[in-house]
Design an enzyme around this catalytic site. Structure first.
Site, PDB file in Angstrom:
ATOM      1  N   ASP A   1       0.825  -1.200   0.000  1.00  0.00           N
ATOM      2  CA  ASP A   1       0.000   0.000   0.000  1.00  0.00           C
ATOM      3  C   ASP A   1       0.864   1.257   0.000  1.00  0.00           C
ATOM      4  O   ASP A   1       2.085   1.205   0.194  1.00  0.00           O
ATOM      5  CB  ASP A   1      -0.921   0.011   1.227  1.00  0.00           C
ATOM      6  CG  ASP A   1      -1.955  -1.100   1.187  1.00  0.00           C
ATOM      7  OD1 ASP A   1      -2.343  -1.493   0.073  1.00  0.00           O
ATOM      8  OD2 ASP A   1      -2.362  -1.573   2.267  1.00  0.00           O
TER       9      ASP A   1
ATOM     10  N   TYR B   1       7.428  -9.578   7.091  1.00  0.00           N
ATOM     11  CA  TYR B   1       7.230  -8.146   7.271  1.00  0.00           C
ATOM     12  C   TYR B   1       7.875  -7.695   8.572  1.00  0.00           C
ATOM     13  O   TYR B   1       7.863  -8.420   9.570  1.00  0.00           O
ATOM     14  CB  TYR B   1       5.738  -7.805   7.315  1.00  0.00           C
ATOM     15  CG  TYR B   1       5.066  -7.729   5.960  1.00  0.00           C
ATOM     16  CD1 TYR B   1       5.025  -6.528   5.251  1.00  0.00           C
ATOM     17  CD2 TYR B   1       4.467  -8.846   5.395  1.00  0.00           C
ATOM     18  CE1 TYR B   1       4.403  -6.451   4.012  1.00  0.00           C
ATOM     19  CE2 TYR B   1       3.846  -8.781   4.147  1.00  0.00           C
ATOM     20  CZ  TYR B   1       3.817  -7.577   3.471  1.00  0.00           C
ATOM     21  OH  TYR B   1       3.207  -7.502   2.243  1.00  0.00           O
TER      22      TYR B   1
END
Length: 416
Positions: free
Chosen positions: A156, A215
């Site tokens: 994003d 992540y």
């Protein structure tokens, strides 16, 4: 048509009165010195420093070549031309491209009209390597001469990546990996960097061939969390980083939350009571909460956003979490001799849902501050409403660290 009213989700556990509501959580997440984190990611993208140096003992990153099961790459290249003279997808050359980019420099990965995206920059750079047949087809359709890339996972806006994996194929046989690397680096204006590029098996797919993704989320910590006399937390106050003033939980008008996280201000004020609410949280408590997710296949639909929450609609919501840990580390910073105190969250799973990492981080911090039980996240997985979880943490702290194409080895974990 009457407007919908959203009220605070009512938790039934013993620490429900000490738990921040969505607006309080939102304020606590965003009132942080995020510029230190952004500068760190920017330096890491440019190759000026390494994330691995933050962890002790020092870790090493092992990249596999992306060759999936089947015939070796050399054999595929030798047999790319079929005996009957026909050509097809098995005659093309596939390149694996590992990229590093700063999230604040782009409007996300996916190419969109009138937006500066990573995919748009990369595909424009690859236009010179498109085979003649495709080039003529694009010209006939009045489309720009661009390549087409597949990616391991779309990020994003605001989310950085240090080892994002994408692939590009062409029927041209005269292209060297260094040529593609030079073309991308030239057009990226220093905001995007090619970490590595290599020829891989034609069956390699950056998304479907991946076995896990990792992540990292870096959350800035305060130097000292303000406490009242006797060691008790101030009642119902959230503190700004500069601590010039105190806010009483409710956010000011104009703050925009997603539909799943939206609260009606007047309804919240009616039920508002002055109760003791925390102004700090323990990193070790966050670590204990996250560890409960390891080694389990669980449905994370309550931690997803912008996707349908119904069990029987949309893509699967089950994910297997290989590794979930949190630890305090220090970022090198000119304003701090010993470095800036931050919390680093490391999550490794076979797949992640939309905004899942950011919601997990924010909810873990909220539950740790409230003093919830160690199985609080597991209980929230069974909730019937997504407002039971916290609104997503800021995208500035999130980074796609790497993608793996072999079985995950716990020895390569950064936090142990």
């Amino acid at each position: 048509m009457a407007s919908r009213v959203y009220v605070h989700y009512h938790h039934a556990d013993a620490c429900s009165k000490a738990r921040w509501n969505a607006r309080e959580t939102f304020r606590f997440m965003y009132d942080r010195p995020w510029q230190h984190v952004l500068d760190f990611y920017s330096n890491a993208v440019e190759g000026k420093l390494s994330v691995l140096d933050l962890f002790q003992p020092k870790k090493y990153l092992v990249h596999d070549d992306g060759i999936t099961e089947g015939m070796p790459l050399e054999t595929e290249l030798e047999t790319s031309t079929r005996k009957d003279g026909r050509s097809g997808r098995w005659e093309r050359v596939n390149f694996k491209i590992v990229l590093s980019y700063s999230g604040t420099s782009f409007d996300g990965w996916q190419k969109q009209p009138d937006l500066h995206t990573v995919q748009g920059v990369v595909e424009k750079s690859l236009g010179g390597f498109v085979d003649e047949k495709k080039a003529q087809l694009l010209k006939k359709k009045c489309k720009p001469l661009e390549g087409r890339v597949l990616v391991a996972g779309r990020t994003d806006k605001g989310v950085s990546a240090l080892n994002q994996v994408c692939s590009f194929y062409t029927w041209r046989k005269d292209i060297e990996p260094t040529e593609i690397e030079d073309a991308i680096n030239k057009d990226s204006s220093g905001k995007l960097r090619v970490v590595s590029i290599s020829k891989v098996s034609r069956s390699f797919h950056p998304n479907f061939s991946a076995k896990w993704r990792r992540y990292l989320y870096i959350f800035p910590l305060g130097d000292t969390e303000p406490l009242s006399e006797g060691g008790k937390n101030h009642e119902n106050f959230i503190f700004d980083e500069n601590r010039e003033k105190q806010r009483n939980g409710l956010l000011s008008e104009g703050v925009i939350l997603s539909e799943d996280d939206e609260l009606e201000v007047e309804e919240t004020r009616k039920s508002f009571q002055v109760v003791a609410k925390p102004s700090e949280f323990s990193v070790s408590k966050v670590d204990q909460l996250l560890q409960q997710l390891q080694g389990k296949v669980l449905s994370y639909k309550m931690f997803a956003r912008d996707t349908k929450a119904a069990r029987n609609e949309g893509p699967p919501t089950e994910c297997f979490m290989y590794h979930a840990r949190a630890a305090e580390i220090r970022l090198s910073c000119s304003d701090y001799v010993e470095g800036r105190r931050v919390m680093c969250v490391e999550l490794v799973a076979n797949r992640f849902l939309r905004k899942m990492v950011r919601v997990l981080v924010a909810t873990s911090i909220r539950e740790a501050a409230a003093g919830a039980d160690n199985d609080a996240l597991l209980k929230l997985l069974e909730a019937s409403c997504r407002r039971a979880t916290a609104p997503p943490a800021p995208s500035e702290g999130l980074c796609l660290f790497d993608v793996g194409y072999t079985d995950f080895d716990p020895q390569i974990s950064l936090i142990s």
